[in-house]
Design a protein around this motif. Structure first.
Motif, short mmCIF file in Angstrom:
data_model
loop_
_atom_site.label_atom_id
_atom_site.label_comp_id
_atom_site.label_asym_id
_atom_site.label_seq_id
_atom_site.Cartn_x
_atom_site.Cartn_y
_atom_site.Cartn_z
N GLU A 96 46.36 43.86 41.68
CA GLU A 96 46.51 45.18 41.07
C GLU A 96 45.97 45.17 39.64
O GLU A 96 45.31 46.12 39.20
N GLY A 97 46.22 44.09 38.91
CA GLY A 97 45.72 43.98 37.55
C GLY A 97 44.21 43.92 37.51
O GLY A 97 43.57 44.56 36.66
N ALA A 98 43.61 43.17 38.44
CA ALA A 98 42.15 43.06 38.50
C ALA A 98 41.53 44.42 38.82
O ALA A 98 40.51 44.81 38.24
N GLU A 99 42.16 45.15 39.72
CA GLU A 99 41.65 46.48 40.09
C GLU A 99 41.74 47.45 38.91
O GLU A 99 40.80 48.17 38.61
N ALA A 100 42.88 47.44 38.23
CA ALA A 100 43.07 48.33 37.07
C ALA A 100 42.05 48.00 35.98
O ALA A 100 41.41 48.90 35.43
N LEU A 101 41.90 46.73 35.71
CA LEU A 101 40.97 46.31 34.66
C LEU A 101 39.54 46.67 35.02
O LEU A 101 38.78 47.14 34.18
N SER A 102 39.19 46.50 36.28
CA SER A 102 37.85 46.85 36.73
C SER A 102 37.57 48.33 36.53
O SER A 102 36.52 48.71 36.04
N LYS A 103 38.53 49.17 36.89
CA LYS A 103 38.34 50.60 36.72
C LYS A 103 38.19 50.98 35.26
O LYS A 103 37.32 51.77 34.90
N ILE A 104 39.03 50.39 34.40
CA ILE A 104 38.97 50.71 32.97
C ILE A 104 37.63 50.29 32.39
O ILE A 104 36.97 51.08 31.70
N PHE A 105 37.21 49.07 32.66
CA PHE A 105 35.99 48.58 32.05
C PHE A 105 34.72 49.16 32.69
O PHE A 105 33.67 49.18 32.05
N ASN A 106 34.81 49.65 33.91
CA ASN A 106 33.68 50.37 34.48
C ASN A 106 33.44 51.68 33.76
O ASN A 106 32.31 52.12 33.58
N VAL A 107 34.51 52.33 33.33
CA VAL A 107 34.40 53.57 32.58
C VAL A 107 33.85 53.27 31.18
O VAL A 107 32.97 53.97 30.69
N VAL A 108 34.38 52.23 30.56
CA VAL A 108 33.98 51.89 29.18
C VAL A 108 32.56 51.35 29.13
O VAL A 108 31.80 51.67 28.25
N GLY A 109 32.23 50.52 30.11
CA GLY A 109 30.87 49.99 30.19
C GLY A 109 30.61 48.75 29.43
O GLY A 109 31.13 48.16 28.64
#
Length: 109
Positions: A96-109
């Motif tokens: 769950e943490g990896a998924e959340a982090l992936s989503k956040i950093f995909n937005v940030v770039g």
């Protein structure tokens, strides 16, 4: 300064959206990614980006930010798991943490 402010705004918007998604999925009262949780996630990313094969320890984060160990342990929740390795506690992302982090950093770039 404006560019940095825009990056921070983008990051915080992504964190807020992830919190709303978590709230919707869990239907529970704990939905936000608080400051300590964000700090832990960012430290994990920085640690991994340096090519470190050894896991980061709870003590490294505690020392760097002068925080009590219980505060970091308490804020690991579902995003990060703390495991005992000898005399130290290591931190790693849960699925769950990896998924959340992936989503956040995909937005940030």
């Amino acid at each position: 300064v404006k560019l940095n402010a825009e990056k921070v705004q983008t990051y915080l918007s992504a964190v807020w959206q992830e919190a709303q998604d978590r709230k919707e999925r869990t239907k529970g009262p704990i939905s936000e990614l608080n400051t300590i949780q964000q700090l832990i996630l960012v430290e994990l990313v920085l640690h991994q980006s340096k090519g470190n094969e050894e896991p980061i320890t709870l003590n490294e984060i505690r020392t760097k930010y002068d925080l009590p160990a219980w505060l970091i342990s308490k804020n690991c929740l579902a995003l990060v798991k703390s495991e005992r390795l000898g005399r130290t506690n290591t931190l790693s992302l849960t699925a769950e943490g990896a998924e959340a982090l992936s989503k956040i950093f995909n937005v940030v770039g």
